[in-house]
Design a protein around this motif. Structure first.
Motif, PDB file in Angstrom:
ATOM      1  N   ARG A  88      16.264 137.935 120.986  1.00 55.64           N
ATOM      2  CA  ARG A  88      15.417 137.132 120.124  1.00 55.64           C
ATOM      3  C   ARG A  88      15.315 135.670 120.999  1.00 55.64           C
ATOM      4  NH1 ARG A  88      19.143 138.159 114.985  1.00 55.64           N
ATOM      5  NH2 ARG A  88      20.593 137.549 116.676  1.00 55.64           N
ATOM      6  N   THR A 138       4.979 139.300 120.374  1.00 55.04           N
ATOM      7  CA  THR A 138       6.102 139.185 119.655  1.00 55.04           C
ATOM      8  C   THR A 138       6.772 137.932 119.422  1.00 55.04           C
ATOM      9  OG1 THR A 138       7.735 139.984 121.209  1.00 55.04           O
ATOM     10  CG2 THR A 138       6.801 141.791 119.769  1.00 55.04           C
ATOM     11  N   HIS A 182       7.758 134.174 118.369  1.00 56.10           N
ATOM     12  CA  HIS A 182       8.180 133.961 116.972  1.00 56.10           C
ATOM     13  C   HIS A 182       9.192 132.676 117.158  1.00 56.10           C
ATOM     14  CE1 HIS A 182      11.251 136.061 119.450  1.00 56.10           C
ATOM     15  NE2 HIS A 182      12.119 135.395 118.886  1.00 56.10           N
ATOM     16  N   ALA A 216      12.553 131.417 116.218  1.00 53.28           N
ATOM     17  CA  ALA A 216      14.120 131.853 115.992  1.00 53.28           C
ATOM     18  C   ALA A 216      14.780 130.500 115.284  1.00 53.28           C
ATOM     19  CB  ALA A 216      14.743 132.243 117.114  1.00 53.28           C
ATOM     20  N   ARG A 236      18.343 134.326 113.255  1.00 48.71           N
ATOM     21  CA  ARG A 236      17.614 135.130 112.770  1.00 48.71           C
ATOM     22  C   ARG A 236      16.040 134.487 113.061  1.00 48.71           C
ATOM     23  NH1 ARG A 236      19.183 131.306 108.915  1.00 48.71           N
ATOM     24  NH2 ARG A 236      17.579 130.182 107.725  1.00 48.71           N
ATOM     25  N   VAL A 237      15.376 135.594 112.796  1.00 53.45           N
ATOM     26  CA  VAL A 237      13.721 135.242 113.233  1.00 53.45           C
ATOM     27  C   VAL A 237      12.965 135.146 111.847  1.00 53.45           C
ATOM     28  CG1 VAL A 237      11.529 136.409 114.345  1.00 53.45           C
ATOM     29  CG2 VAL A 237      13.962 136.566 115.408  1.00 53.45           C
TER      30      VAL A 237
END
Length: 428
Positions: A60, A104, A106, A108, A127-128
């Motif tokens: 991530r 993807t 994102h 984070a 977490r995302v």
């Protein structure tokens, strides 16, 4: 950035003879010295024993080009992508394979006061954030992130984020991504989001999209923080769509800064705050402690300081100083004490190899510089940490200093990991 830098190095010899007598000579001279690290002595991490550094390897946290620290929530927000996707789609770097771009990208979030692992030797609670309702590229909901900025809106933990989204251009009739993106250069916008749920947010609410011809080669956004969602943004390669003109842009000082804001009638206004004259303006930052805008120029290794001046509905810029950092600079950050921190490249020549093979071992030098006002009123520039042989740190494009703990966080536009350096507490 690495591919573009390599192309610039390739044209240096060609333009030297014809441009030596012009104003380009200064940018050319400085650029060669900074890119090859002439005059720099590389220092290993062991030369900075007050820090202990480690990598955080998490899928991530790949290709996190930019970061922003929320002091109110004690959370680090990172604009991340996929390492291999960056190799295929980077419009400002002259890479236009839209079919290979990351799908993807994102935001984070790291809870930096909640370390994981034995005695905090691992990462942090991560977490995302989801982005429900964001249209993305013609309704696909995706992001293609570059620079970012943020603002703490209140004690309840609400945060606004400004994200540069470099979407591919599409055929408006069919919605299909155009095969030849070189002609359009991508569809660059600034997207404003707000966290939903305060400190424990798991999603972002989309507030507003900014598109304007003045947002052409966006590198970094700096939020004003008012209720109009206003911001400044650097166009690092000016406004040219031609690839060869973009390569020469840093030498001719065609970089610019634009200012944009929303209006009560839901319209938007953008204007050229600094129309041109900047040599590869990179990760600018608004220092709320002194109200000034700090704009780094990667090609010449300086930071220009501007005072925003309101003139009717326009925000013009009054230049009040220049700081010679002496290194090629990427993103700037401001900590809670008002100190400006810079991610710099001690030697640029290895960046291209790291971009071409990000999973290889290239030992790319990285360093963090601190810029602060001295007792006499001038600015003091200090190299706080350097990994001159690329032992731990990524090919660093952003560094965040947490003044509360003394930690340094290092992010990278291409590397498949981030790094953190803890301040060592000496015990007698």
């Amino acid at each position: 950035m690495g591919v573009l830098m390599n192309s610039i190095l390739g044209v240096l010899a060609v333009i030297l003879a014809t441009l030596y007598q012009s104003n380009v000579h200064f940018a050319l001279y400085r650029g060669v010295r900074l890119f090859y690290g002439i005059g720099h002595t590389l220092e290993p991490l062991s030369a900075f024993p007050s820090y202990k550094c480690r990598r955080i390897e998490d899928e991530r946290l790949q290709a996190c080009e930019d970061m922003w620290l929320s002091e109110a929530t004690r959370q680090l927000f990172l604009a991340c992508s996929e390492t291999r996707g960056r190799q295929q789609w980077s419009p400002n770097g002259g890479i236009f394979n839209a079919s290979g771009r990351s799908l993807t990208d994102h935001i984070a979030v790291l809870d930096i006061d909640e370390p994981e692992g034995i005695e905090g030797a691992g990462g942090f609670r991560t977490r995302v954030l989801e982005t429900p309702g964001y249209p993305g590229t013609h309704g696909d909901g995706t992001l293609n992130l570059v620079g970012m900025s943020g603002h703490d809106d209140g004690a309840d933990g609400e945060v606004r984020l400004w994200l540069i989204d470099v979407k591919p251009s599409v055929d408006l009739a069919t919605g299909r991504v155009l095969e030849d993106q070189t002609a359009t250069g991508g569809n660059q916008t600034v997207e404003v989001f707000r966290t939903v749920g305060g400190r424990e947010a798991t999603a972002l609410e989309h507030l507003e999209s900014f598109w304007d011809p003045l947002i052409m080669t966006p590198n970094r956004v700096a939020a004003v923080g008012d209720d109009t969602n206003a911001f400044w943004i650097t166009n690092d390669l000016g406004h040219s769509q031609s690839s060869w003109k973009r390569s020469l842009s840093p030498f001719f000082g065609q970089g610019s800064v634009a200012h944009c804001s929303g209006n009560s009638d839901r319209s938007q206004t953008c204007h050229a705050a600094i129309p041109s004259g900047l040599s590869w303006p990179n990760g600018l930052v608004h220092n709320r402690h002194d109200g000034l805008l700090y704009v780094p120029s990667s090609m010449v290794g300086t930071v220009d300081i501007y005072e925003p001046v309101r003139s009717g509905s326009l925000s013009t810029m009054k230049k009040v100083g220049t700081i010679n950092v002496g290194y090629s600079i990427d993103n700037l950050m401001v900590n809670k004490d008002g100190d400006v921190w810079a991610a710099v490249f001690p030697s640029v020549t290895k960046l291209g190899k790291a971009f071409d093979d990000p999973y290889g071992v290239h030992h790319v030098p990285a360093a963090a510089m601190r810029i602060r006002k001295g007792p006499s009123g001038g600015y003091e520039v200090e190299k706080v940490l350097e990994d001159g042989f690329g032992e731990v740190l990524p090919m660093t494009t952003s560094v965040v200093h947490d003044a509360t703990t003394g930690r340094l966080f290092f992010g990278s536009v291409i590397s498949p990991f981030i790094a953190v350096c803890d301040k060592v507490l000496w015990k007698r």
